[in-house]
Design an enzyme around this catalytic site. Sequence first.
Site, PDB file in Angstrom:
ATOM      1  CG  ASN A  75      23.610  12.332 -17.369  1.00  0.00           C
ATOM      2  OD1 ASN A  75      23.318  12.936 -18.389  1.00  0.00           O
ATOM      3  ND2 ASN A  75      22.854  12.365 -16.286  1.00  0.00           N
ATOM      4  CD  GLU A 124      20.299   9.206 -14.442  1.00  0.00           C
ATOM      5  OE1 GLU A 124      19.101   8.863 -14.338  1.00  0.00           O
ATOM      6  OE2 GLU A 124      20.751  10.269 -13.973  1.00  0.00           O
ATOM      7  CG  ASN A 125      21.555   0.205 -15.407  1.00  0.00           C
ATOM      8  OD1 ASN A 125      21.115  -0.525 -14.532  1.00  0.00           O
ATOM      9  ND2 ASN A 125      21.746  -0.204 -16.639  1.00  0.00           N
ATOM     10  CB  ALA A 126      16.984   0.009 -13.280  1.00  0.00           C
ATOM     11  CD  GLU A 133      31.140  15.429 -15.684  1.00  0.00           C
ATOM     12  OE1 GLU A 133      30.341  14.474 -15.832  1.00  0.00           O
ATOM     13  OE2 GLU A 133      30.903  16.387 -14.925  1.00  0.00           O
ATOM     14  CB  CYS A 158      30.731  13.595  -9.104  1.00  0.00           C
ATOM     15  SG  CYS A 158      31.412  12.238 -10.070  1.00  0.00           S
ATOM     16  CB  CYS A 193      33.952  13.135 -13.066  1.00  0.00           C
ATOM     17  SG  CYS A 193      32.580  12.114 -13.645  1.00  0.00           S
TER      18      CYS A 193
HETATM   19  N1  THU Z   1      26.173  13.699 -13.337  1.00  0.00           N
HETATM   20  C1  THU Z   1      27.038  13.881 -14.373  1.00  0.00           C
HETATM   21  O1  THU Z   1      26.904  13.270 -15.448  1.00  0.00           O
HETATM   22  N2  THU Z   1      28.047  14.763 -14.206  1.00  0.00           N
HETATM   23  C2  THU Z   1      28.210  15.577 -13.129  1.00  0.00           C
HETATM   24  O2  THU Z   1      29.114  16.389 -13.101  1.00  0.00           O
HETATM   25  C3  THU Z   1      27.282  15.451 -11.994  1.00  0.00           C
HETATM   26  C4  THU Z   1      26.304  14.352 -12.063  1.00  0.00           C
HETATM   27  C5  THU Z   1      25.045  12.799 -13.556  1.00  0.00           C
HETATM   28  C6  THU Z   1      25.084  11.495 -12.821  1.00  0.00           C
HETATM   29  C7  THU Z   1      23.612  11.158 -12.753  1.00  0.00           C
HETATM   30  O3  THU Z   1      23.215  10.569 -13.995  1.00  0.00           O
HETATM   31  C8  THU Z   1      22.932  12.505 -12.665  1.00  0.00           C
HETATM   32  O4  THU Z   1      23.877  13.445 -13.152  1.00  0.00           O
HETATM   33  C9  THU Z   1      22.501  12.882 -11.252  1.00  0.00           C
HETATM   34  O5  THU Z   1      23.541  12.759 -10.355  1.00  0.00           O
END
Ligand code: THU
Length: 160
Positions: A61, A63-65, A74, A112, A115
């Site tokens: 994963n 992320e970004n601000a 995924e 989620c 995905c």
């Molecule tokens: N996240 C995933 O990468 N995959 C998942 O199956 C659930 C959530 C990430 C998104 C975000 O960066 C962090 O987990 C918290 O939601």
Amino acid sequence: MKELNIHINVRVYTYDELNASDRELIDAAREATYSSYSPYSHFSVGAAARLANDTVVCGSNQENAASPSGLCAERTTLFYANSRYPDQAIKTLAIAARNEQGKFLEDPITPCGACRQVMLEMETRYRQPMRILLYGEKEIYEMQKVGDLLPFSFDASAMQ
Ligand code: THU
């Protein structure tokens, strides 16, 4: 009134019960959690996809601000796999996650909705079921196809 009961299949394994190929994929998903960029959630997710030609592609994963600009592990992995190897179906996708304390989750991580929807499109695109392995320290869930993760799914066929 009638009631519909939807049946899904989930196999539950311990790590040692998996075959060598699936253990390798789980190990790759676990390893991929260490490349996560997650300064906001502190939740590190890794994914590893085994393609039809047995290549393993990993992602995490990012992320970004501006939070919607980030992406789950995924989709990072699946989109990379499709970009790099567009003619290769994805046979199996393994997912693992570590919490804020850096510990792998005890129970299997469950992806989620967005995905799941992307996984569904890949199954449809390559016309082959995609197996999913959800890693937890206690046990691992195996689904034979995305439909077992996403009942009542929406795909392009609904628009015809
Ligand atoms: N996240 C995933 O990468 N995959 C998942 O199956 C659930 C959530 C990430 C998104 C975000 O960066 C962090 O987990 C918290 O939601």
